[in-house]
Design a protein around this motif. Structure first.
Motif, PDB file in Angstrom:
ATOM      1  N   GLN A 183     -33.748  11.698  36.192  1.00 43.07           N
ATOM      2  CA  GLN A 183     -33.865  11.598  37.648  1.00 43.07           C
ATOM      3  C   GLN A 183     -32.524  11.918  38.304  1.00 43.07           C
ATOM      4  N   ARG A 184     -31.435  11.471  37.688  1.00 42.50           N
ATOM      5  CA  ARG A 184     -30.093  11.772  38.204  1.00 42.50           C
ATOM      6  C   ARG A 184     -29.877  13.286  38.227  1.00 42.50           C
ATOM      7  N   ALA A 185     -30.200  13.957  37.125  1.00 43.02           N
ATOM      8  CA  ALA A 185     -30.040  15.412  37.045  1.00 43.02           C
ATOM      9  C   ALA A 185     -30.920  16.110  38.082  1.00 43.02           C
ATOM     10  N   ALA A 186     -32.134  15.635  38.272  1.00 35.93           N
ATOM     11  CA  ALA A 186     -33.050  16.228  39.252  1.00 35.93           C
ATOM     12  C   ALA A 186     -32.509  16.046  40.673  1.00 35.93           C
ATOM     13  N   ASN A 187     -31.947  14.880  40.964  1.00 31.60           N
ATOM     14  CA  ASN A 187     -31.383  14.628  42.298  1.00 31.60           C
ATOM     15  C   ASN A 187     -30.197  15.553  42.570  1.00 31.60           C
ATOM     16  N   ILE A 188     -29.325  15.712  41.588  1.00 29.13           N
ATOM     17  CA  ILE A 188     -28.164  16.588  41.743  1.00 29.13           C
ATOM     18  C   ILE A 188     -28.632  18.034  41.948  1.00 29.13           C
ATOM     19  N   ALA A 189     -29.598  18.468  41.139  1.00 29.96           N
ATOM     20  CA  ALA A 189     -30.118  19.835  41.255  1.00 29.96           C
ATOM     21  C   ALA A 189     -30.741  20.069  42.633  1.00 29.96           C
ATOM     22  N   GLU A 190     -31.445  19.092  43.153  1.00 29.66           N
ATOM     23  CA  GLU A 190     -32.071  19.240  44.476  1.00 29.66           C
ATOM     24  C   GLU A 190     -31.014  19.289  45.578  1.00 29.66           C
ATOM     25  N   MET A 191     -29.953  18.488  45.462  1.00 26.30           N
ATOM     26  CA  MET A 191     -28.871  18.560  46.452  1.00 26.30           C
ATOM     27  C   MET A 191     -28.236  19.942  46.440  1.00 26.30           C
ATOM     28  N   GLU A 192     -27.971  20.454  45.240  1.00 20.23           N
ATOM     29  CA  GLU A 192     -27.403  21.805  45.116  1.00 20.23           C
ATOM     30  C   GLU A 192     -28.333  22.841  45.742  1.00 20.23           C
ATOM     31  N   ARG A 193     -29.610  22.746  45.445  1.00 27.16           N
ATOM     32  CA  ARG A 193     -30.583  23.710  45.964  1.00 27.16           C
ATOM     33  C   ARG A 193     -30.601  23.699  47.489  1.00 27.16           C
ATOM     34  N   ARG A 194     -30.654  22.508  48.075  1.00 28.90           N
ATOM     35  CA  ARG A 194     -30.703  22.400  49.542  1.00 28.90           C
ATOM     36  C   ARG A 194     -29.449  22.975  50.187  1.00 28.90           C
ATOM     37  N   LEU A 195     -28.293  22.670  49.627  1.00 25.33           N
ATOM     38  CA  LEU A 195     -27.045  23.162  50.193  1.00 25.33           C
ATOM     39  C   LEU A 195     -26.956  24.678  50.071  1.00 25.33           C
ATOM     40  N   ARG A 196     -27.265  25.199  48.896  1.00 22.14           N
ATOM     41  CA  ARG A 196     -27.190  26.646  48.683  1.00 22.14           C
ATOM     42  C   ARG A 196     -28.192  27.399  49.562  1.00 22.14           C
ATOM     43  N   ALA A 197     -29.338  26.789  49.818  1.00 17.64           N
ATOM     44  CA  ALA A 197     -30.334  27.417  50.688  1.00 17.64           C
ATOM     45  C   ALA A 197     -29.785  27.600  52.105  1.00 17.64           C
ATOM     46  N   ARG A 198     -28.805  26.785  52.474  1.00 14.85           N
ATOM     47  CA  ARG A 198     -28.170  26.911  53.793  1.00 14.85           C
ATOM     48  C   ARG A 198     -26.880  27.725  53.736  1.00 14.85           C
ATOM     49  N   GLY A 199     -26.630  28.385  52.605  1.00 13.66           N
ATOM     50  CA  GLY A 199     -25.452  29.236  52.480  1.00 13.66           C
ATOM     51  C   GLY A 199     -24.167  28.473  52.203  1.00 13.66           C
ATOM     52  N   ILE A 200     -24.278  27.249  51.737  1.00 10.71           N
ATOM     53  CA  ILE A 200     -23.114  26.421  51.443  1.00 10.71           C
ATOM     54  C   ILE A 200     -22.804  26.523  49.954  1.00 10.71           C
ATOM     55  N   LYS A 201     -21.567  26.836  49.632  1.00 12.72           N
ATOM     56  CA  LYS A 201     -21.125  26.873  48.238  1.00 12.72           C
ATOM     57  C   LYS A 201     -21.008  25.432  47.748  1.00 12.72           C
ATOM     58  N   VAL A 202     -21.367  25.211  46.491  1.00 15.42           N
ATOM     59  CA  VAL A 202     -21.413  23.860  45.940  1.00 15.42           C
ATOM     60  C   VAL A 202     -20.556  23.770  44.686  1.00 15.42           C
ATOM     61  N   ILE A 203     -19.762  22.721  44.637  1.00 17.44           N
ATOM     62  CA  ILE A 203     -19.032  22.362  43.430  1.00 17.44           C
ATOM     63  C   ILE A 203     -19.492  20.955  43.060  1.00 17.44           C
TER      64      ILE A 203
END
Length: 134
Positions: free
Chosen positions: A59-79
């Motif tokens: 669930q932790r990995a899924a939450n992190i992946a979803e945060m990354e997906r949402r940010l990248r969908a808005r054109g935000i680079k993620v580290i």
């Protein structure tokens, strides 16, 4: 991080949206509100609260992946900074980081942030050599 970037001539505004005791599920619930449109780079540091509050690794990995997906969908680079932090960088409660701990993380992240900033089309499709807006 802001101090380190400014020392390199980059006029960056760094905002810490961390909340004590937040889990990745809590971070996910507020990610869209706390990282506004126009943000160039978001650094996610999920920390260890999921372990404290019995969240599964999956669930932790899924939450992190979803945060990354949402940010990248808005054109935000993620580290994502999810490294193990040596105990010497924690206060006596082993929950909060010391000043040295925060400095160690910023120093570890600086090369990753610089790599994004120095990429010709890294941030929102434009050159970032002048520095980020956020």
């Amino acid at each position: 991080m802001q101090t380190l970037l400014r020392a390199k001539g980059i006029d960056a505004q760094v905002i810490n949206a961390g909340v004590p005791f937040d889990t990745t599920a809590m971070m996910l619930r507020r990610i869209d509100k706390d990282v506004p449109n126009g943000t160039d780079i978001a650094i996610l540091q999920p920390g260890g609260n999921d372990r404290r509050f019995f969240c599964t690794k999956e669930q932790r990995a899924a939450n992190i992946a979803e945060m990354e997906r949402r940010l990248r969908a808005r054109g935000i680079k993620v580290i994502v900074y999810d490294d193990e932090i040596p105990l010497r960088y924690y206060t006596i409660d082993f929950i909060h980081l010391t000043h040295e701990g925060h400095a160690m993380i910023a120093a570890a992240l600086l090369p990753r942030v610089m790599a994004i900033l120095q990429s010709p089309t890294a941030v929102n499709g434009r050159s970032t050599r002048a520095g980020p807006r956020r």
